[in-house]
Design an enzyme around this catalytic site. Structure first.
Site, PDB file in Angstrom:
ATOM      1  N   ASN A   1      10.138  18.930  32.711  1.00 59.62           N
ATOM      2  CA  ASN A   1       8.881  19.368  32.104  1.00 59.62           C
ATOM      3  C   ASN A   1       8.878  18.868  30.656  1.00 59.62           C
ATOM      4  OD1 ASN A   1       6.713  20.717  31.025  1.00 59.62           O
ATOM      5  ND2 ASN A   1       7.618  22.771  31.216  1.00 59.62           N
TER       6      ASN A   1
ATOM      7  N   LYS B   1       6.537  18.926  28.554  1.00 58.94           N
ATOM      8  CA  LYS B   1       5.679  19.729  27.664  1.00 58.94           C
ATOM      9  C   LYS B   1       4.800  18.798  26.823  1.00 58.94           C
ATOM     10  CE  LYS B   1       9.042  23.368  27.993  1.00 58.94           C
ATOM     11  NZ  LYS B   1       9.653  24.556  27.452  1.00 58.94           N
TER      12      LYS B   1
ATOM     13  N   HIS C   1       3.423  28.362  33.975  1.00 56.31           N
ATOM     14  CA  HIS C   1       4.554  28.286  33.049  1.00 56.31           C
ATOM     15  C   HIS C   1       4.408  29.396  31.996  1.00 56.31           C
ATOM     16  CE1 HIS C   1       7.205  26.910  29.870  1.00 56.31           C
ATOM     17  NE2 HIS C   1       7.839  26.239  30.810  1.00 56.31           N
TER      18      HIS C   1
ATOM     19  N   GLU D   1       4.722  29.418  28.933  1.00 58.51           N
ATOM     20  CA  GLU D   1       3.952  29.042  27.736  1.00 58.51           C
ATOM     21  C   GLU D   1       2.452  29.112  28.012  1.00 58.51           C
ATOM     22  OE1 GLU D   1       6.125  25.409  27.084  1.00 58.51           O
ATOM     23  OE2 GLU D   1       7.869  26.622  26.568  1.00 58.51           O
TER      24      GLU D   1
ATOM     25  N   GLU E   1      12.296  31.396  35.474  1.00 59.76           N
ATOM     26  CA  GLU E   1      12.567  31.025  34.090  1.00 59.76           C
ATOM     27  C   GLU E   1      12.473  32.264  33.192  1.00 59.76           C
ATOM     28  OE1 GLU E   1      11.667  26.575  33.436  1.00 59.76           O
ATOM     29  OE2 GLU E   1       9.822  27.673  33.115  1.00 59.76           O
TER      30      GLU E   1
ATOM     31  N   GLY F   1      13.934  27.137  25.796  1.00 67.68           N
ATOM     32  CA  GLY F   1      13.914  26.480  24.496  1.00 67.68           C
ATOM     33  C   GLY F   1      14.747  27.175  23.436  1.00 67.68           C
TER      34      GLY F   1
ATOM     35  N   SER G   1      16.841  26.452  29.116  1.00 62.55           N
ATOM     36  CA  SER G   1      17.990  25.870  28.414  1.00 62.55           C
ATOM     37  C   SER G   1      19.033  25.270  29.353  1.00 62.55           C
ATOM     38  CB  SER G   1      18.629  26.904  27.478  1.00 62.55           C
ATOM     39  OG  SER G   1      17.706  27.316  26.483  1.00 62.55           O
TER      40      SER G   1
HETATM   41  P1  PGA Z   1      13.960  24.375  28.247  1.00 58.66           P
HETATM   42  O1  PGA Z   1      12.533  24.608  28.943  1.00 58.66           O
HETATM   43  O2  PGA Z   1      14.818  23.653  29.245  1.00 58.66           O
HETATM   44  O3  PGA Z   1      13.656  23.550  27.024  1.00 58.66           O
HETATM   45  O4  PGA Z   1      14.510  25.718  27.926  1.00 58.66           O
HETATM   46  C1  PGA Z   1      12.431  24.929  30.305  1.00 58.66           C
HETATM   47  C2  PGA Z   1      11.005  25.123  30.685  1.00 58.66           C
HETATM   48  O5  PGA Z   1      10.225  25.610  29.862  1.00 58.66           O
HETATM   49  O6  PGA Z   1      10.603  24.792  31.811  1.00 58.66           O
END
Ligand code: PGA
Length: 252
Positions: free
Chosen positions: A9, A11, A94, A96, A166, A172, A213
């Site tokens: 992803n 983003k 997601h 976010e 998640e 992140g 992460s």
């Molecule tokens: P990250 O994001 O690996 O940077 O923690 C995962 C995600 O948001 O799908």
């Protein structure tokens, strides 16, 4: 047997030129990895270029979001028909999107139904926030997100969809969950909720990824868990070597 899946992803990262560069670096590294489904999810603006570069590669292409209507007066939105022209996957719900753009389980469900109508494989994200985690609400929250967000599709389609667990506090932050804890949520919460919706047999065929992460250093810990079938990778998917190493770890 569930085939492992590793999705990147990206983003809101990578211009078209940068996306081309990253895919060119990834292709030779990913092409040799077998028995893992690989999916890249660049931003909308890079999808057309990515789709050309990924032709005949066996690497899937996904959008990070979409609207549920086929077309119309929805300024700034992208429809499932448009996504389908270029992609075979779409990330839905997601955290976010939920946190910054007000997506609810009902909205996620509308998008899921649209994904079914346009034959796009959805990667539906669920997961608790830090507050919910600390208040020991993980099971309740994830169970509701799963049963409200993923209902109303046919058994055939359900068997092909993908869920990503998640924990929001792990996204992140560099603070991943651990294999045992993440596996327990998938096994004791997500699969039972899927079984309530679609029956045990189908619940056992749905792939459930871990996200938050994930790095080359911790990927094997998650992939070694019996109920975790791959990863949704954010930050580490922007580096070719790192993403290839994670994908390789999923091949076992
Ligand atoms: P990250 O994001 O690996 O940077 O923690 C995962 C995600 O948001 O799908």
């Amino acid at each position: 047997m569930r085939k492992p899946l590793v999705a990147g992803n990206w983003k809101m990262n990578k211009s078209v030129a940068e996306a081309r560069e990253l895919i060119s670096a990834l292709r030779p590294k990913l092409d040799s990895i077998r028995d893992v489904e690989k999916v890249l999810c660049p931003p909308f603006t890079a999808l057309a270029a990515a789709s050309t570069l990924l032709q005949d590669s066996g690497i899937g292409l996904g959008a990070q979001n979409m609207h549920w209507e086929e077309k119309g007066a929805f300024t700034g939105e992208i429809s499932p028909a448009m996504v389908k022209e270029l992609c075979n996957y779409v990330i839905l719900g997601h955290s976010e999107r939920r946190a910054y753009f007000g997506e609810t389980d009902q909205i996620v469900n509308r998008k899921l139904i649209a994904a079914q109508a346009f034959d796009l494989i959805p990667i539906v994200c669920v997961g608790e926030t830090l507050d919910q985690y600390e208040s020991k609400l993980t099971r309740e929250v994830v169970s509701t997100q799963t049963s409200s967000g993923l209902r109303g599709v046919s058994p055939d389609f359900a068997a092909r969809m993908v869920v990503a667990y998640e924990p929001v506090w792990a996204i992140g932050t560099g603070k991943a969950s651990n294999g045992l804890e993440a596996n327990a949520v998938v096994k004791d919460v997500i699969r039972p909720a899927l079984a309530d919706l679609f029956g045990m047999e189908i619940a056992q065929t749905i792939r459930v990824l871990y996200g938050g992460s994930v790095t080359a250093a911790n990927a094997a810990e998650f992939f070694g868990q019996p109920d975790i079938d791959g990863a949704l990778v954010g930050g580490a998917s922007l580096k070719a070597d790192e993403f290839a190493a994670i994908t390789k770890a999923a091949a076992g």
